[in-house]
Design a protein around this motif. Structure first.
Motif, PDB file in Angstrom:
ATOM      1  N   TYR A  36       0.827  -1.188   0.000  1.00  0.00           N
ATOM      2  CA  TYR A  36       0.000   0.000   0.000  1.00  0.00           C
ATOM      3  C   TYR A  36       0.870   1.251   0.000  1.00  0.00           C
ATOM      4  O   TYR A  36       1.941   1.289   0.600  1.00  0.00           O
ATOM      5  N   GLN A  38       0.549   5.232   1.111  1.00  0.00           N
ATOM      6  CA  GLN A  38      -0.303   6.109   1.893  1.00  0.00           C
ATOM      7  C   GLN A  38       0.268   7.519   1.916  1.00  0.00           C
ATOM      8  O   GLN A  38       1.401   7.738   2.333  1.00  0.00           O
ATOM      9  N   LYS A  42      -4.463  10.298   4.431  1.00  0.00           N
ATOM     10  CA  LYS A  42      -5.372   9.609   3.523  1.00  0.00           C
ATOM     11  C   LYS A  42      -5.359   8.104   3.753  1.00  0.00           C
ATOM     12  O   LYS A  42      -4.507   7.578   4.438  1.00  0.00           O
ATOM     13  N   ARG A  43      -6.331   7.451   3.164  1.00  0.00           N
ATOM     14  CA  ARG A  43      -6.404   6.002   3.313  1.00  0.00           C
ATOM     15  C   ARG A  43      -5.304   5.342   2.495  1.00  0.00           C
ATOM     16  O   ARG A  43      -4.829   5.890   1.509  1.00  0.00           O
ATOM     17  N   PRO A  44      -4.872   4.154   2.907  1.00  0.00           N
ATOM     18  CA  PRO A  44      -3.878   3.422   2.114  1.00  0.00           C
ATOM     19  C   PRO A  44      -4.465   3.039   0.762  1.00  0.00           C
ATOM     20  O   PRO A  44      -5.625   2.675   0.653  1.00  0.00           O
TER      21      PRO A  44
END
Lengths: 112, 115
Positions: A36, A38, A42-44
């Motif tokens: 991921y 990130q 913010k969201r991954p």
């Protein structure tokens, strides 16, 4: 339970160079390994993933390799760009689990 | 693709008050929801797992009476931080798996600041 170790914690490269981030996992039953990206607050975002029946997967400038015997997997970013700067997390999940176990993250800085 | 909607995105509350965070699965049924917490410059740590129609399971070290989780329906899971303290200030994010799909779908996250 599963434990995921990630190195390095910080990585600084020049634009155009390659970046490699490595992770190891402890549970040999784990069979899914996502990466991921990130950005702050913010969201991954999933950038690439690999399952245990595959040794390597590539998507443009990003590739992931998996060594099941050694229980480690790596993220490779080629021709890095400033917009690649972010925190990257590896993760692992076993067949009987739904949750992901995350590494501690690598802060990648790409200098123009 | 699958979407998990999380609200609020940011919240500031006073010490001692409670804050509710909601996560909704918009186009699929989420029988399970994972709740993570992320402190500044740290990784995502699993707090608890909620299952529709049953009690949530909490990770070691997470107080179940402080972090109340309710999974009332197949599309909604909530996390309530009760009697919030400044040390509860963090980024909270939910994630729902989809049966037959390996990818995890994350909510937008909630930045909680307790003053």
């Amino acid at each position: 339970g599963e434990n995921v170790e990630q190195h390095p914690s910080t990585l600084s490269v020049q634009e155009g160079d390659s970046a490699v981030i490595k992770c190891t996992y402890s549970d040999s039953a784990s069979n899914y390994f996502p990466w991921y990206k990130q950005e702050l607050g913010k969201r991954p975002q999933l950038i690439i993933d690999i399952r245990s029946n595959v040794g390597e997967k590539k998507d443009q400038r990003i590739a992931v390799t998996l060594n099941k015997t050694a229980k480690h997997f790596s993220l490779h970013i080629t021709e890095t760009q400033p917009e690649d700067s972010a925190v990257y997390f590896c993760a692992a999940r076993g067949p009987s689990q739904g949750n992901l176990i995350f590494g501690k993250g690598t802060k990648l800085s790409v200098k123009p | 693709g699958a979407v998990v909607s999380q609200h609020p995105s940011r919240v500031i509350c006073k010490s001692g008050t409670s804050v509710k965070i909601e996560c909704r699965s918009l186009d699929f049924q989420a029988t399970t929801m994972f709740w993570y917490r992320q402190f500044p410059k740290q990784s995502l740590m699993l707090m608890a797992t909620s299952n529709e129609g049953s009690k949530a399971t909490y990770e070691q070290g997470v107080e179940k009476d402080k972090f109340l989780i309710n999974h009332a329906s197949l599309t909604l899971s909530t996390l309530t931080v009760t009697s919030a303290h400044p040390e509860d200030s963090s980024f909270y994010i939910c994630s729902a798996p989809i049966q037959g799909n390996t990818e995890a779908f994350f909510g937008q996250g909630t930045r909680l600041t307790v003053v």
